[in-house]
Enzyme design. Structure first.
Site, PDB file in Angstrom:
ATOM      1  N   GLY A 148       0.824  -1.203   0.000  1.00  0.00           N
ATOM      2  CA  GLY A 148       0.000   0.000   0.000  1.00  0.00           C
ATOM      3  C   GLY A 148       0.857   1.251   0.000  1.00  0.00           C
ATOM      4  CG  ASP A 149      -0.476   4.447   2.336  1.00  0.00           C
ATOM      5  OD1 ASP A 149      -0.565   3.365   2.964  1.00  0.00           O
ATOM      6  OD2 ASP A 149      -1.182   5.436   2.601  1.00  0.00           O
ATOM      7  CD  GLU A 150       1.140  -0.275   6.026  1.00  0.00           C
ATOM      8  OE1 GLU A 150       0.241  -0.069   6.861  1.00  0.00           O
ATOM      9  OE2 GLU A 150       1.593  -1.416   5.777  1.00  0.00           O
TER      10      GLU A 150
END
Length: 325
Positions: A248-250
């Site tokens: 994801g955005d991690e």
């Protein structure tokens, strides 16, 4: 003309009544004279012709009986050939048995005309068949071309679907590969830290404001932004450090060896500043930020799962504090 001999005159009359003959005559000389004067042909004639002889009768005026003896003597002196010649001279019929030249020309012309018409008709049919064959070939080519286009479209659609699926799978594979590689490096870094008794830090980063960017500009801009974030993070750490997107955005940054706890906090501060700087993505100026959680070895754990969990929890605490402000 056909002559039908009969035994008696009564039989001849019976054939005429039954329409088996057109007329009845007693002598061939009368038949010949009648045909010649009337122009009858193709007649069926019934007559009494037993022991036929080419006889000729001559009438004598009763007032001159002396002529009878003279005529008898004259006739008696005639030979049979002379009698036939005299009879044929007066009552002979000349029926042509050959085919006339004009009739032959007419038949030939009609036959030639028939052949010419047949030839022209065959040529016409041949032309029609050729046009039909050409039309059939053109139709077949059109159908084949349409089938090729449909097949190409189908293959293109299948390739596009496969690319989409592969792209989706590749993102997952890359994320999984990054996660696996990160855990492998973290395990090695922990082993080295335990042997050499030095500190190790794990920084867990979650982007703030990424979902609105994805919703507003689309996934292409979102993916490009994630790549830009990864490059910016990688440019801020040392070659011995590691930065990876794990889903994801991690993102996770591994600092395998630090001298003090403050070193991890300093790196986290630099990352905060870098993420807050605007990104230029395909002409779009995009501003985001990041929440960062820090976990230290040996203070927060001595295994890779423990350190990752503590860093994740620290990240969420920072995110809650930022939302509460």
């Amino acid at each position: 003309m056909r002559i039908l001999p009969v035994a008696s005159e009564a039989d001849a009359l019976g054939m005429v009544e039954q329409r088996e003959a057109e007329l009845t005559l007693r002598a061939l000389t009368i038949v010949a004279h009648t045909i010649k004067t009337e122009g009858w042909f193709n007649l069926r004639i019934a007559g009494e012709v037993p022991a036929y002889g080419n006889r000729m009768r001559i009438g004598i005026v009763g007032k001159r009986p002396e002529l009878l003896a003279a005529l008898d003597a004259a006739i008696a002196s005639l030979t049979p050939e002379e009698v036939d010649e005299i009879v044929n001279r007066h009552v002979a019929i000349d029926v042509a048995s050959g085919v006339g030249r004009i009739l032959l020309l007419r038949i030939s012309a009609g036959f030639f005309l028939l052949l010419l018409l047949a030839y022209l008709w065959i040529r016409h049919l041949r032309g029609v068949n050729q046009r039909l064959a050409a039309l059939g070939r053109q139709l077949g080519e059109d159908i084949a071309a349409r089938q090729r286009v449909e097949q190409a479209l189908k293959e293109s659609e299948e390739r596009y679907r496969s690319l989409v699926e592969m792209a989706h799978e590749s993102i997952i594979v890359v994320q999984d590969a990054n996660r696996a590689l990160l855990f492998e490096r973290l395990e090695r870094a922990l082993a080295a830290a335990q042997r050499n008794h030095h500190l190790l830090a794990v920084l867990f980063i979650d982007l703030d404001g990424f979902k609105p960017v994805n919703d507003r500009y689309g996934h292409d801009i979102g993916d490009a932004l994630l790549q830009a974030v990864a490059q910016r993070l990688q440019g801020l750490v040392r070659e011995s450090d590691a930065a990876a997107r794990i889903g994801g955005d991690e993102f996770v940054v591994l600092l395998p060896m630090i001298a003090a706890d403050e070193d991890a906090d300093n790196v986290a501060g630099k990352l905060h500043t870098a993420l807050a700087s605007p990104f230029d993505i395909h002409g779009q100026r995009i501003i985001i930020s990041g929440s960062i959680g820090v976990a230290l070895y040996p203070r927060d754990g001595d295994s890779a799962p423990a350190l990752m969990q503590r860093a994740d929890c620290a990240m969420y605490r920072e995110k809650q504090i930022a939302h509460a402000r």
